[in-house]
Scaffold this motif. Sequence first.
Motif, PDB file in Angstrom:
ATOM      1  N   THR A 184      19.499   2.679  10.233  1.00 48.42           N
ATOM      2  CA  THR A 184      18.851   2.387  11.508  1.00 48.42           C
ATOM      3  C   THR A 184      17.336   2.537  11.394  1.00 48.42           C
ATOM      4  O   THR A 184      16.572   1.726  11.938  1.00 48.42           O
ATOM      5  CB  THR A 184      19.377   3.326  12.608  1.00 48.42           C
ATOM      6  N   LEU A 185      16.896   3.551  10.666  1.00 50.74           N
ATOM      7  CA  LEU A 185      15.454   3.755  10.470  1.00 50.74           C
ATOM      8  C   LEU A 185      14.838   2.601   9.683  1.00 50.74           C
ATOM      9  O   LEU A 185      13.680   2.234   9.914  1.00 50.74           O
ATOM     10  CB  LEU A 185      15.201   5.080   9.755  1.00 50.74           C
ATOM     11  N   VAL A 186      15.604   2.010   8.751  1.00 45.98           N
ATOM     12  CA  VAL A 186      15.112   0.834   8.035  1.00 45.98           C
ATOM     13  C   VAL A 186      14.981  -0.340   8.997  1.00 45.98           C
ATOM     14  O   VAL A 186      13.980  -1.066   8.980  1.00 45.98           O
ATOM     15  CB  VAL A 186      16.045   0.479   6.860  1.00 45.98           C
ATOM     16  N   GLU A 187      15.966  -0.526   9.847  1.00 48.49           N
ATOM     17  CA  GLU A 187      15.895  -1.613  10.829  1.00 48.49           C
ATOM     18  C   GLU A 187      14.703  -1.425  11.773  1.00 48.49           C
ATOM     19  O   GLU A 187      14.076  -2.397  12.198  1.00 48.49           O
ATOM     20  CB  GLU A 187      17.190  -1.683  11.631  1.00 48.49           C
ATOM     21  N   MET A 188      14.416  -0.172  12.113  1.00 48.18           N
ATOM     22  CA  MET A 188      13.294   0.124  13.014  1.00 48.18           C
ATOM     23  C   MET A 188      11.958   0.126  12.288  1.00 48.18           C
ATOM     24  O   MET A 188      10.913   0.353  12.899  1.00 48.18           O
ATOM     25  CB  MET A 188      13.517   1.491  13.671  1.00 48.18           C
ATOM     26  N   GLN A 189      11.969  -0.088  10.961  1.00 46.32           N
ATOM     27  CA  GLN A 189      10.781  -0.113  10.105  1.00 46.32           C
ATOM     28  C   GLN A 189      10.101   1.249   9.989  1.00 46.32           C
ATOM     29  O   GLN A 189       8.929   1.334   9.609  1.00 46.32           O
ATOM     30  CB  GLN A 189       9.788  -1.174  10.591  1.00 46.32           C
TER      31      GLN A 189
ATOM     32  N   GLU B 156       0.823  -1.208   0.000  1.00 47.33           N
ATOM     33  CA  GLU B 156       0.000   0.000   0.000  1.00 47.33           C
ATOM     34  C   GLU B 156       0.858   1.260   0.000  1.00 47.33           C
ATOM     35  O   GLU B 156       0.468   2.294  -0.540  1.00 47.33           O
ATOM     36  CB  GLU B 156      -0.937  -0.009   1.211  1.00 47.33           C
ATOM     37  N   SER B 157       2.006   1.218   0.629  1.00 53.27           N
ATOM     38  CA  SER B 157       2.883   2.394   0.658  1.00 53.27           C
ATOM     39  C   SER B 157       4.335   1.931   0.763  1.00 53.27           C
ATOM     40  O   SER B 157       4.626   0.886   1.326  1.00 53.27           O
ATOM     41  CB  SER B 157       2.547   3.305   1.835  1.00 53.27           C
ATOM     42  N   VAL B 158       5.198   2.715   0.184  1.00 54.40           N
ATOM     43  CA  VAL B 158       6.628   2.419   0.210  1.00 54.40           C
ATOM     44  C   VAL B 158       7.361   3.695   0.614  1.00 54.40           C
ATOM     45  O   VAL B 158       7.271   4.712  -0.077  1.00 54.40           O
ATOM     46  CB  VAL B 158       7.143   1.948  -1.168  1.00 54.40           C
ATOM     47  N   ARG B 159       8.044   3.653   1.733  1.00 54.65           N
ATOM     48  CA  ARG B 159       8.750   4.830   2.232  1.00 54.65           C
ATOM     49  C   ARG B 159      10.248   4.663   1.947  1.00 54.65           C
ATOM     50  O   ARG B 159      10.892   3.779   2.510  1.00 54.65           O
ATOM     51  CB  ARG B 159       8.518   4.993   3.720  1.00 54.65           C
ATOM     52  N   THR B 160      10.758   5.500   1.091  1.00 57.57           N
ATOM     53  CA  THR B 160      12.157   5.412   0.675  1.00 57.57           C
ATOM     54  C   THR B 160      12.933   6.610   1.205  1.00 57.57           C
ATOM     55  O   THR B 160      12.617   7.751   0.886  1.00 57.57           O
ATOM     56  CB  THR B 160      12.274   5.383  -0.859  1.00 57.57           C
ATOM     57  N   GLY B 161      13.928   6.345   2.013  1.00 55.90           N
ATOM     58  CA  GLY B 161      14.782   7.408   2.516  1.00 55.90           C
ATOM     59  C   GLY B 161      15.821   7.811   1.482  1.00 55.90           C
ATOM     60  O   GLY B 161      16.321   6.969   0.734  1.00 55.90           O
ATOM     61  N   LEU B 162      16.112   9.086   1.430  1.00 55.93           N
ATOM     62  CA  LEU B 162      17.097   9.614   0.478  1.00 55.93           C
ATOM     63  C   LEU B 162      18.288  10.177   1.233  1.00 55.93           C
ATOM     64  O   LEU B 162      18.122  10.915   2.204  1.00 55.93           O
ATOM     65  CB  LEU B 162      16.469  10.710  -0.390  1.00 55.93           C
TER      66      LEU B 162
END
Length: 462
Positions: A169-174, A129-135
């Motif tokens: 780290t934010l990816v690990e924390m979801q 439903e959503s994909v959050r991609t950090g830049l």
Amino acid sequence: MLIVSTIGVFIAQGVQWRNHLQRIESRGKLIVAVRESEGIFWANGQEFIGFEKDLIAELERELDMPIQVFAVRDLDDLYGALAAGAVDMALSGTSFGTHDVIASRPYAMTRIGLVHPKTRNIADNPDLESVRTGLLDPLGHQDATKLIDNPPQASAVYDAGRISAELFTLVEMQDLDQVLVDERDFQLQQSVFPDLQFSALDLPARPISVLFNPREDGTLLTQIDEALELFDGSGLLGQMTDRYFGDALEFDYVDNLTFEKHLTARLPTYLSKFKFYADLQGLDWRLLAAQAYQESHLRANARSPTGVRGLMMITLDTAKEMGITDRLDPDQSIKAGARYITTLKNRVPADIPEPDRTWFALASYNVGAGHVEDARKITEKLGDDPDRWIDVRKHLPKLALKDYYPWTRYGYARGAEPVVYVANIRRFYNRIKKEYPQLDEAAEPERLEQLPDIDVPVFPGL
């Protein structure tokens, strides 16, 4: 007529136009912005370390000009300072697609892709439903960002000032699903994030270069290009790449997980002993601990069929030479190991600098100083540099070949073993340094907001 007469006055007074390089020389220093991040430009105790930090130091020596460095975490600020002419050049440490800058010849190449959990690759889940991609770098990576913005549910997130480790780290924390970065950034961090992986986008390898304002007149760019060409031809860039990325190329996921468990369960037991005996010898205790892990996995009762014993896997001859009687006693083993590695470092030719000096000493600990010297002679005979570990390690395996070892002083040796030995210790050492950073009197970089107004602008006509 007034304009013409004014120009005439300036000409009569002998006004002389100066190019960019001349303006820098008259100022007496080169002003550089660099991204502040681990492996790029980062405080480690009382000094700064990182690939770009070392590159700047080499440029300072080659150009014979002081360089004032301003650290930047927000890459928007870095590009803004460059566009305004507040700095002469910038090292973002990221690859560059399309943006309004001038770039030097590349000093590195990398792929660009997505870092995500090993168990959840967004590319395999198109119905999310959503994909959050950090830049990390929205300007340098804007061409790649377009590739991941196609699904209507995708959203790219740029949080100014986040370094790569924070994003992972934010990816690990979801809190993020994935991060768009260069593989180079992930390689610097992958031992700390073993549950994440890098998936390359379908794009060619990309250059990493020194960046300049598009109005730069080419005088500084030419100097930087010539220096980078010299560094590349001399093998210096290769040596620097090995220094910061060599352990990443040897990364082993399973072995790293085992190390992480032992780092938590076993290292604290011997921590004070490593610190005490390393301090006596002027060593970094974290290097000594990494070596002990490679030798015995931090087991005080470790034994080998070849007769070596203890945490540091000491031979009987070395025990006698170092003056210890019980190799299975942790105190005595660490004491002997610290003294012995110091002895081996002192035997390395004095003109070999760090960190190569340490790598040669570690190889000698594993295979013997005589065999390492044989490998250095082979290296020199074959046209490579015997004082650089990156060159000698290529030729160490030749000590096991009959085309070479009959002509050496110390004969046959399993030369491939010290290559793996040193690579593993470097990897463990880097991980322990992250877990136990030296925080006393930590160095603080000059930051971009401290840039004095008097140095703006640095480009003619701004």
